[in-house]
Design a protein around this motif. Structure first.
Motif, mmCIF file in Angstrom:
data_model
loop_
_atom_site.group_PDB
_atom_site.id
_atom_site.type_symbol
_atom_site.label_atom_id
_atom_site.label_comp_id
_atom_site.label_asym_id
_atom_site.label_seq_id
_atom_site.Cartn_x
_atom_site.Cartn_y
_atom_site.Cartn_z
ATOM 1 N N TYR A 299 0.824 -1.209 0.000
ATOM 2 C CA TYR A 299 0.000 0.000 0.000
ATOM 3 C C TYR A 299 0.858 1.259 0.000
ATOM 4 O O TYR A 299 0.463 2.278 -0.579
ATOM 5 N N GLN A 300 2.025 1.205 0.632
ATOM 6 C CA GLN A 300 2.907 2.369 0.601
ATOM 7 C C GLN A 300 3.365 2.650 -0.829
ATOM 8 O O GLN A 300 3.404 3.816 -1.266
ATOM 9 N N GLU A 301 3.703 1.602 -1.571
ATOM 10 C CA GLU A 301 4.115 1.778 -2.959
ATOM 11 C C GLU A 301 2.976 2.370 -3.783
ATOM 12 O O GLU A 301 3.172 3.294 -4.584
ATOM 13 N N ARG A 302 1.782 1.871 -3.576
ATOM 14 C CA ARG A 302 0.626 2.402 -4.303
ATOM 15 C C ARG A 302 0.365 3.857 -3.920
ATOM 16 O O ARG A 302 0.055 4.692 -4.788
ATOM 17 N N ARG A 303 0.467 4.141 -2.635
ATOM 18 C CA ARG A 303 0.272 5.522 -2.171
ATOM 19 C C ARG A 303 1.224 6.466 -2.878
ATOM 20 O O ARG A 303 0.822 7.537 -3.360
ATOM 21 N N ASP A 304 2.491 6.088 -2.951
ATOM 22 C CA ASP A 304 3.496 6.964 -3.544
ATOM 23 C C ASP A 304 3.228 7.215 -5.024
ATOM 24 O O ASP A 304 3.397 8.338 -5.514
ATOM 25 N N VAL A 305 2.781 6.172 -5.731
ATOM 26 C CA VAL A 305 2.467 6.334 -7.156
ATOM 27 C C VAL A 305 1.301 7.303 -7.328
ATOM 28 O O VAL A 305 1.334 8.207 -8.180
ATOM 29 N N LEU A 306 0.254 7.135 -6.511
ATOM 30 C CA LEU A 306 -0.920 7.990 -6.646
ATOM 31 C C LEU A 306 -0.600 9.430 -6.242
ATOM 32 O O LEU A 306 -0.975 10.371 -6.963
ATOM 33 N N PHE A 324 -5.465 3.163 3.983
ATOM 34 C CA PHE A 324 -5.210 3.070 2.546
ATOM 35 C C PHE A 324 -6.102 4.027 1.769
ATOM 36 O O PHE A 324 -6.590 3.728 0.701
ATOM 37 N N TYR A 325 -6.257 5.238 2.361
ATOM 38 C CA TYR A 325 -7.050 6.284 1.732
ATOM 39 C C TYR A 325 -6.198 7.521 1.465
ATOM 40 O O TYR A 325 -5.358 7.896 2.287
ATOM 41 N N VAL A 326 -6.453 8.155 0.328
ATOM 42 C CA VAL A 326 -5.876 9.463 0.024
ATOM 43 C C VAL A 326 -7.026 10.461 -0.003
ATOM 44 O O VAL A 326 -8.014 10.267 -0.724
ATOM 45 N N TRP A 327 -6.913 11.493 0.803
ATOM 46 C CA TRP A 327 -7.949 12.525 0.937
ATOM 47 C C TRP A 327 -7.522 13.691 0.053
ATOM 48 O O TRP A 327 -6.677 14.498 0.396
ATOM 49 N N CYS A 328 -8.105 13.713 -1.132
ATOM 50 C CA CYS A 328 -7.611 14.602 -2.185
ATOM 51 C C CYS A 328 -8.490 15.842 -2.321
ATOM 52 O O CYS A 328 -9.711 15.725 -2.517
ATOM 53 N N PRO A 329 -7.916 17.040 -2.239
ATOM 54 C CA PRO A 329 -8.718 18.249 -2.439
ATOM 55 C C PRO A 329 -9.181 18.366 -3.884
ATOM 56 O O PRO A 329 -8.488 17.966 -4.817
ATOM 57 N N THR A 330 -10.356 18.918 -4.061
ATOM 58 C CA THR A 330 -10.903 19.099 -5.406
ATOM 59 C C THR A 330 -10.246 20.312 -6.068
ATOM 60 O O THR A 330 -9.813 21.245 -5.390
#
Length: 388
Positions: A299-306, A324-330
């Motif tokens: 999940y760390q590898e996936r996080r870094d890619v995203l 395993f969540y990314v809280w992305c601003p709009t």
């Protein structure tokens, strides 16, 4: 014939993840290659040694009878030993541990033991919807505690009006946090303990993501703070740690009186977790933990890619230390719903609008790291082509 639903059912908001499943199905039916970053369900398999223990235990006729509603003594002992190893927290397995059919079940049932009609529960917002729904089912009212970026997505306990705090019976917290990915440290938990003691409130800490952490970070247990066991309990689950979401096995630990209340509800509404699954849970908690480390690395590898991909298109999402969540601003003042719709229509990517977790979640979307690194790379390429 048309039978009328009960008022409590009529009051239910549309279940967020059910709606995501519907939208995904529509896109697939249209032939769209959907990348689902919407729902937090691990795509990694349950480790083989856990599956093997289930297979063995299921062959034993002794496990085919009704289990204890509060859990097998052996499983509760394994939980207590795991808490001692992981957090340095001592638990009496006979009175301070209860087995759950997944932590969601326990969270949903607890308000029935302590909330009377008209009582108040303090509930974070944005948050996992089950907290407020469970309070409503028990006849109570949820008082929202906004989680905002300026405060590290921690609730401001001092902002809760004293008259509301005096009426409150329960306080829900959740760190590492779903949906924001935020974490909490001892100073925050110390404030929670002091607040709960001042107002005689039961603290309910949802700690499902403590083992899903990155870069060497180790989230702490609420129960590590002095006095925590006097005021509350902690919910945990094997779902995320060992990729066992479908197995439905979790536990609650902490204050013996609070757990007794939960046990009384459970004894009337369920018959406990299948013994063979609890035996597999023992294998998970006491077996080789390299599977957990491998899960974290994946999940760390996936996080870094995203995160790298989002930053490349100007979306300044913070890399989470856990979950395993990314809280992305709009982008560009878009609402959560608008950005979610844009990603669906133009990129075939399913995300979750932050506003669906509560009004303070407006301006964010949640992206789950529950697809392969290659699919996340594909999602990043698609986002690059969207007009933001």
């Amino acid at each position: 014939m048309a039978f009328e639903f009960a008022d409590r059912v009529k009051k239910l908001p549309p279940y967020l993840f059910k709606e995501i499943d519907r939208l995904k199905a529509e896109l697939i039916a249209q032939g769209v290659d959907v990348i689902n970053l919407g729902v937090g369900d691990p795509d990694l398999p349950t480790p083989q040694h856990i599956i093997d223990r289930l297979h063995e235990a299921a062959q034993d006729p002794a496990n085919h009878q009704y289990p204890s509603y509060s859990g097998m003594n052996d499983f509760k002992g394994a939980v207590a030993r795991w808490y001692q190893r992981r957090f340095g927290v001592e638990l009496d397995p006979n009175s301070e541990v209860i087995t759950l059919i997944g932590s969601k079940e326990g969270i949903a049932h607890l308000p029935l033991a302590f909330i009377n009609p008209g009582d108040v529960a303090l509930v974070p917002s944005p948050a996992y919807p089950v907290y407020s729904v469970a309070v409503m089912f028990a006849g109570g009212t949820s008082h929202p505690m906004p989680l905002v970026q300026d405060n590290g997505f921690l609730p401001d306990l001092e902002a809760i009006p004293a008259d509301v705090a005096r009426r409150a019976k329960l306080l829900f917290i959740n760190y590492p946090n779903n949906p924001t990915g935020a974490t909490a440290e001892a100073d925050f938990y110390e404030k929670v303990v002091a607040f709960a003691k001042e107002y005689d409130i039961i603290v309910c800490h949802d700690a499902a993501y403590t083992e899903m952490a990155f870069d060497g970070y180790k989230p702490m247990s609420f129960l590590e703070v002095p006095g925590a066991k006097e005021v509350g309990i902690e919910f945990h689950s094997l779902s995320k740690t060992y990729n066992m979401t479908g197995w439905r096995l979790g536990f609650a630990v902490g204050n013996a009186h609070v757990l007794e209340g939960l046990a009384q509800i459970k004894s009337n509404v369920d018959s406990g977790a299948f013994n063979a699954i609890q035996l597999a849970g023992i294998a998970a908690l006491e077996g080789d933990q390299s599977c957990v480390h491998q899960m974290q690395a994946t999940y760390q590898e996936r996080r870094d890619v995203l995160i790298e991909g989002l930053h490349a298109v100007g979306l300044r999402a913070e890399p989470p230390k856990a979950t395993f969540y990314v809280w992305c601003p709009t982008p560009n003042g878009m609402s959560s719903a608008q950005f979610t719709s844009l990603l669906l229509k133009e990129a075939g990517i399913v995300t979750t609008p932050g506003s669906g977790f509560g009004a303070p979640g407006e301006g964010f979307v949640r992206m789950a790291l529950t697809v392969s690194k290659e699919r996340i790379q594909e999602a990043v390429e698609r986002i690059r082509k969207v007009s933001l």
